[in-house]
Design an enzyme around this catalytic site. Sequence first.
Site, PDB file in Angstrom:
ATOM      1  CD  GLU A   1      -3.305 -15.459  -5.267  1.00 44.18           C
ATOM      2  OE1 GLU A   1      -3.863 -15.842  -4.235  1.00 44.18           O
ATOM      3  OE2 GLU A   1      -3.047 -14.280  -5.505  1.00 44.18           O
TER       4      GLU A   1
ATOM      5  CB  CYS B   1      -5.539 -12.372 -15.179  1.00 40.41           C
ATOM      6  SG  CYS B   1      -4.375 -11.290 -14.371  1.00 40.41           S
TER       7      CYS B   1
ATOM      8  CB  CYS C   1       6.354  -8.044  -7.961  1.00 41.82           C
ATOM      9  SG  CYS C   1       6.695  -6.879  -9.301  1.00 41.82           S
TER      10      CYS C   1
ATOM     11  CB  CYS D   1       4.103  -0.485  -7.603  1.00 43.18           C
ATOM     12  SG  CYS D   1       4.915  -0.700  -9.202  1.00 43.18           S
TER      13      CYS D   1
ATOM     14  CB  CYS E   1       1.169  -3.226  -6.186  1.00 47.18           C
ATOM     15  SG  CYS E   1       0.874  -4.875  -6.822  1.00 47.18           S
TER      16      CYS E   1
ATOM     17  CD  GLU F   1       7.097  -5.483 -15.543  1.00 53.10           C
ATOM     18  OE1 GLU F   1       6.210  -4.817 -14.968  1.00 53.10           O
ATOM     19  OE2 GLU F   1       7.176  -5.590 -16.777  1.00 53.10           O
TER      20      GLU F   1
ATOM     21  CB  CYS G   1      -5.892  -4.519 -10.479  1.00 53.12           C
ATOM     22  SG  CYS G   1      -6.360  -4.747 -12.150  1.00 53.12           S
TER      23      CYS G   1
END
Length: 390
Positions: A110, A123, A130, A134, A137, A181, A356
């Site tokens: 995305e 963005c 990932c 975290c 997230c 990341e 986010c």
Amino acid sequence: MSSTSSPTSPLARSNSENTPPIDLLNYTWNEMEDLCISMEQPKYRVRQLFRWIYQELETDVMQMTDLPKAFRLRLQNEASVGTLRTESVAESADGTRKFLFRLHDDMLIETVLIPEEKRNTLCVSSQVGCALACKFCYTASLGPGRNLTLGEYIAQVLETARLLPEAERKITNVVFMGMGEPLINFDNLMKTLSVLMDHRGLHLGRRRLTVSTAGLCPQILKMGQQFPVRLAISLHATTDEQRDDLMPINQRYPLKTLFETLQKYCDLTPTHRLPITLEYTLIAGINDSKLDAQRLAKLARSIQAKVNLIPYNEHPGATYTRSSPKSIEQFRDVLLEKHIRATCRITRGDDIYAACGQLAIHGPSENPTSPSTAPKPAPPRTPHHRRRRN
Ligand code: SAH
């Protein structure tokens, strides 16, 4: 994990009979010079190719009319300007647009376009999925995926630029805050920055480029030595105990190491210093107390950083909740009283899950990391994908 292939062996790129083996977006300036030489062309062809690709946004090599016909024909057979398949575009009430792109291996990523009055910020994603886990997230729930290639990074920029109205057909700012990341995909990130900054390419200054990281210290310094672009750190906690729990990367690079690294990053460009941004997602009852704000102020002051407060974006299955508007305000007031520059990010695009930590939310029928489930056509998302904000 990296999927970069060597630019000196273009044929090695082909894994499908129908796909031309060379993706011209997979080449930095110097690599494309070598490619031209390997195709018995003068080096200066790279200037022409870069102009067509990055300034004219041309995708058809036959339309690159100042190249000799024979070279165009050869390119047509052996190369292409990489494109991404747009599976869907979701447009938010505030103008933010989220693109779901399908890659050549059926993985999905995305990319979010945030148009503002004087700039078009993009963005971009760095990885499919990932590995950092975290806790808060949504992208983390996809698990580790693969690195995007240079061509896939760049295609996100060109593909979205082409969709802008002719008069404003330029991405003016790129933030590496999408899925994944960026500093794990280090080599391709460096090449991407070199193409984005190249004055013969997209010519974006280092102020217009922001790399966001959860805090991979050795890579932060290495990047600073090569491309000291704007740096954003996903901090989200002010003690090692809290941060170890929210972000496992902290166990490897605890706060002391991280802040020493950030100081060194600033020292690399003492005269043209760009302030580091500390991103801090406010999660109710977890990291939003007055004491947290005081500790954050101290950390920010130590490296003269700005703070960007992000109201936690809830997503399906989330165990955390967003801090109340009152706690967010109080938190910010503590920072301001201590003379820390603190902004509160307007949560753009959250009606289309483009905010986010919400990237990768596609609905129940899709899973971007899994080619076995991904190839079926994605359900159309516009306009019924749209959700109005209250
Ligand atoms: N891996 C990089 C790039 C991701 S940027 C990094 O960690 O910086 C995405 C930003 O959104 C990061 O600051 C991330 O911590 C934050 N984020 C993740 N989930 C979130 C959520 N649910 N609500 C608000 N912010 C979130």
